[in-house]
Motif scaffolding. Sequence first.
Motif, short mmCIF file in Angstrom:
data_model
loop_
_atom_site.label_atom_id
_atom_site.label_comp_id
_atom_site.label_asym_id
_atom_site.label_seq_id
_atom_site.Cartn_x
_atom_site.Cartn_y
_atom_site.Cartn_z
N VAL A 389 33.31 78.27 15.30
CA VAL A 389 33.61 78.21 13.87
C VAL A 389 33.96 79.58 13.32
N ASP A 390 33.44 80.63 13.91
CA ASP A 390 33.60 81.98 13.37
C ASP A 390 34.84 82.67 13.92
N PRO A 391 35.39 83.63 13.14
CA PRO A 391 36.57 84.38 13.60
C PRO A 391 36.33 85.05 14.95
N LEU A 392 37.41 85.25 15.69
CA LEU A 392 37.32 85.83 17.02
C LEU A 392 38.18 87.07 17.11
N LEU A 393 37.87 87.92 18.07
CA LEU A 393 38.61 89.15 18.29
C LEU A 393 39.09 89.17 19.73
N PRO A 394 40.36 88.84 19.96
CA PRO A 394 40.86 88.76 21.34
C PRO A 394 41.12 90.14 21.93
N VAL A 395 41.24 90.17 23.23
CA VAL A 395 41.61 91.39 23.93
C VAL A 395 43.11 91.39 24.15
N VAL A 396 43.78 92.43 23.67
CA VAL A 396 45.23 92.55 23.82
C VAL A 396 45.49 93.70 24.78
N GLY A 397 45.94 93.37 25.96
CA GLY A 397 46.14 94.38 26.99
C GLY A 397 47.49 95.05 26.92
#
Length: 416
Positions: A389-397
């Motif tokens: 449900v909560d915002p996510l922070l992806p890894v951008v390589g």
Amino acid sequence: MASGNVLRRTILAAALVVPVALPALAWAAQEAETTRFVREARQLEASPLQPGAQDMRRWLLNWTMETPDYQVIICPVLGLPETVDEETSIAPEILAQQMFGNLAYQITQGSDGDEVDRQLAGVESALKAYAVFLKADPALKIPGVDHLAALQKAGTLRAHVAAVLEEKCSGDAPRETLRLDADDAAPPVRGPFLGDFLRGTSVVYPMQVGQWHAVDERRYDDVLGGASIRFARPGDTSGWIDLYFYPVGLQEPAEQQTMAEGEREALLDARRELMASERDMSALQPLVVPVASLGAGGPARVDANALDFSYSSKGKAYSSVMIFAVDRMYAIKLRYSVEAATASRQQARREAEAFFRTMLSGVQVSSFGTCGRVPAADQLRLRAGCEGVDPLLPVVGEGQRELRFEYPAPHGAAAR
């Protein structure tokens, strides 16, 4: 199904005249808007109950009302009841589909022909959507619309439409101009798709796929339009690949197939005049794309559809390919066009499929929202890609770029 609103109150007007005009946009943007209108009108007639259908109708109604080079005269041929039950009637949706089908016909076939043809196109579009509604719930039956379906089966629908048009919508017959507020006209949102079920998405994609490099990125004004990325080969101007991402929600395989068929129909409508014959466009053909599973026991494949065709523009012949898939709640569509002197249709098809397989195996699509409360088994089976449900922070390589979509709760609807 629909609330008591302006749309329902005008169902039995003698005629509804909706003036619309194309906005003052660049040609490419204008083409994208009209192509999207046709695509979504076709998708709604084939699958009016699909996830996001309410948002699609809202956008189509907005576009219909805001755009003054077309005129849609909705003649009262559907046999809709004068009063309807606020919660269960599909009459407003059927009337809206009549409008969308009429305007989609004008966009693809032009507005200078016979008014009966335009009226018939709208009615036939409404009948397609009506049949799907009834299959889902026979209690939604509307006798007047059933009568039209019987006339269509008997081959006399056109004559009936022409007679009603002559009697009620021509000459001095009374007409009423439809004035709808988009929020009032659309069905009420109960647990909205965008802004609640889906509150945000991160798409992390590779900037290079084989010899192809990402050279441009475009976000569309309406959130349902998503975004597109253009790929090109350095120093080669003979062809380009456009990759589209737009939200569609959880889709069962049959719904995905319906969407693919709608995409083909919209593409055929948009390119028909540039093709030697509409029979030149191939049928949709299955394409299996191996991907990483999103969980133990989940599918390690995405079932896509592909087609190819030829067209000519500005004196040049082109080979073209479309690939369409739904994965992690997003439609992912590839369009490849290349000069025929550079690649035949078969060569273009092979190139496009190789690109799509490589790209899809490397793209990361992760979302958040109340979709995170969908049963785990369904999330896994349908490759939801919803991480909570909560915002996510992806890894951008390195060599990657993020497309981030944020969907605020619709006005008047609080996210839960």
